[in-house]
Design a protein around this motif. Structure first.
Motif, PDB file in Angstrom:
ATOM      1  N   ASN A 157       0.973  -1.838 -10.094  1.00 48.23           N
ATOM      2  CA  ASN A 157       1.541  -2.338  -8.854  1.00 48.23           C
ATOM      3  C   ASN A 157       3.058  -2.338  -8.947  1.00 48.23           C
ATOM      4  O   ASN A 157       3.612  -2.660  -9.997  1.00 48.23           O
ATOM      5  CB  ASN A 157       1.072  -3.770  -8.574  1.00 48.23           C
ATOM      6  CG  ASN A 157      -0.396  -3.832  -8.261  1.00 48.23           C
ATOM      7  OD1 ASN A 157      -0.935  -2.970  -7.579  1.00 48.23           O
ATOM      8  ND2 ASN A 157      -1.068  -4.846  -8.780  1.00 48.23           N
ATOM      9  N   ASP A 179       0.877  -1.174   0.000  1.00 50.62           N
ATOM     10  CA  ASP A 179       0.000   0.000   0.000  1.00 50.62           C
ATOM     11  C   ASP A 179       0.910   1.219   0.000  1.00 50.62           C
ATOM     12  O   ASP A 179       1.303   1.734   1.046  1.00 50.62           O
ATOM     13  CB  ASP A 179      -0.912  -0.024   1.225  1.00 50.62           C
ATOM     14  CG  ASP A 179      -1.944   1.099   1.209  1.00 50.62           C
ATOM     15  OD1 ASP A 179      -1.786   2.053   0.404  1.00 50.62           O
ATOM     16  OD2 ASP A 179      -2.891   1.023   2.001  1.00 50.62           O
ATOM     17  N   LYS A 223       0.552   4.339  -0.793  1.00 52.02           N
ATOM     18  CA  LYS A 223       0.061   5.578  -0.189  1.00 52.02           C
ATOM     19  C   LYS A 223       0.204   5.526   1.338  1.00 52.02           C
ATOM     20  O   LYS A 223       0.641   6.501   1.959  1.00 52.02           O
ATOM     21  CB  LYS A 223      -1.395   5.812  -0.574  1.00 52.02           C
ATOM     22  CG  LYS A 223      -1.913   7.168  -0.181  1.00 52.02           C
ATOM     23  CD  LYS A 223      -3.284   7.405  -0.780  1.00 52.02           C
ATOM     24  CE  LYS A 223      -3.715   8.838  -0.622  1.00 52.02           C
ATOM     25  NZ  LYS A 223      -4.987   9.097  -1.314  1.00 52.02           N
ATOM     26  N   ALA A 224      -0.140   4.399   1.943  1.00 49.50           N
ATOM     27  CA  ALA A 224      -0.023   4.262   3.405  1.00 49.50           C
ATOM     28  C   ALA A 224       1.439   4.327   3.838  1.00 49.50           C
ATOM     29  O   ALA A 224       1.758   4.953   4.858  1.00 49.50           O
ATOM     30  CB  ALA A 224      -0.662   2.953   3.856  1.00 49.50           C
ATOM     31  N   TRP A 276       0.907   3.830  -8.696  1.00 47.51           N
ATOM     32  CA  TRP A 276       0.866   2.848  -7.611  1.00 47.51           C
ATOM     33  C   TRP A 276      -0.182   3.227  -6.588  1.00 47.51           C
ATOM     34  O   TRP A 276      -0.951   2.392  -6.125  1.00 47.51           O
ATOM     35  CB  TRP A 276       2.224   2.743  -6.928  1.00 47.51           C
ATOM     36  CG  TRP A 276       3.314   2.139  -7.731  1.00 47.51           C
ATOM     37  CD1 TRP A 276       3.198   1.354  -8.839  1.00 47.51           C
ATOM     38  CD2 TRP A 276       4.713   2.254  -7.477  1.00 47.51           C
ATOM     39  NE1 TRP A 276       4.443   0.988  -9.294  1.00 47.51           N
ATOM     40  CE2 TRP A 276       5.387   1.523  -8.470  1.00 47.51           C
ATOM     41  CE3 TRP A 276       5.462   2.911  -6.505  1.00 47.51           C
ATOM     42  CZ2 TRP A 276       6.778   1.423  -8.507  1.00 47.51           C
ATOM     43  CZ3 TRP A 276       6.841   2.819  -6.544  1.00 47.51           C
ATOM     44  CH2 TRP A 276       7.490   2.074  -7.539  1.00 47.51           C
ATOM     45  N   GLU A 277      -0.219   4.498  -6.221  1.00 38.26           N
ATOM     46  CA  GLU A 277      -1.158   4.938  -5.196  1.00 38.26           C
ATOM     47  C   GLU A 277      -2.605   4.861  -5.671  1.00 38.26           C
ATOM     48  O   GLU A 277      -3.504   4.609  -4.881  1.00 38.26           O
ATOM     49  CB  GLU A 277      -0.828   6.363  -4.740  1.00 38.26           C
ATOM     50  CG  GLU A 277       0.429   6.431  -3.908  1.00 38.26           C
ATOM     51  CD  GLU A 277       0.615   7.767  -3.206  1.00 38.26           C
ATOM     52  OE1 GLU A 277      -0.285   8.627  -3.274  1.00 38.26           O
ATOM     53  OE2 GLU A 277       1.678   7.926  -2.579  1.00 38.26           O
ATOM     54  N   GLN A 329       8.429  -0.747   4.593  1.00 42.51           N
ATOM     55  CA  GLN A 329       7.249  -0.982   5.425  1.00 42.51           C
ATOM     56  C   GLN A 329       7.643  -1.662   6.739  1.00 42.51           C
ATOM     57  O   GLN A 329       7.117  -1.330   7.793  1.00 42.51           O
ATOM     58  CB  GLN A 329       6.233  -1.820   4.664  1.00 42.51           C
ATOM     59  CG  GLN A 329       4.879  -1.870   5.314  1.00 42.51           C
ATOM     60  CD  GLN A 329       3.835  -2.460   4.392  1.00 42.51           C
ATOM     61  OE1 GLN A 329       4.141  -3.064   3.359  1.00 42.51           O
ATOM     62  NE2 GLN A 329       2.583  -2.285   4.741  1.00 42.51           N
ATOM     63  N   LYS A 335      -3.658   2.615  -7.652  1.00 46.87           N
ATOM     64  CA  LYS A 335      -3.891   1.186  -7.935  1.00 46.87           C
ATOM     65  C   LYS A 335      -4.076   0.899  -9.424  1.00 46.87           C
ATOM     66  O   LYS A 335      -4.649  -0.105  -9.815  1.00 46.87           O
ATOM     67  CB  LYS A 335      -5.108   0.653  -7.165  1.00 46.87           C
ATOM     68  CG  LYS A 335      -5.083   0.912  -5.689  1.00 46.87           C
ATOM     69  CD  LYS A 335      -4.068   0.060  -5.001  1.00 46.87           C
ATOM     70  CE  LYS A 335      -4.222   0.248  -3.491  1.00 46.87           C
ATOM     71  NZ  LYS A 335      -3.064  -0.105  -2.759  1.00 46.87           N
TER      72      LYS A 335
END
Length: 94
Positions: free
Chosen positions: A69, A34, A36-37, A63-64, A82, A66
């Motif tokens: 990917n 994810d 954006k997260a 990517w953000e 992450q 969607k």
């Protein structure tokens, strides 16, 4: 077995799996980051993330949203960030 017969058998197996008449021999799943997260947790802009990853701003936006990917090395780097957000600082410094 000829290539045609192998393809035919493979397609018949795919149809049987699709119709729940047979279980797949294996299932491969990929976790998609994810982006954006991850970016928000780092408190950086899309442009800053793109620069640190060595990619374009448009790619990060895709990517953000969607539409695409991250794959290959980008996916691995994002997974690493992450798990350990400090890794971003190492990338951004180079």
């Amino acid at each position: 077995m000829s290539i045609f017969n192998e393809l035919k058998a493979s397609l018949e197996e795919a149809v049987a799996i699709k119709n729940d008449k047979k279980l797949p021999a294996r299932v491969t799943r990929y976790d998609v980051a994810d982006v954006k997260a991850i970016r928000k947790s780092l408190n950086v802009s899309q442009a800053e993330l793109a620069e640190a990853l060595g990619t374009s701003l448009d790619t990060v936006k895709s990517w953000e949203q969607k539409r695409r990917n991250p794959t290959g090395l980008a996916a691995k780097v994002l997974a690493t960030i992450q798990e350990d957000p400090q890794y971003f600082n190492v990338l951004a410094a180079h």
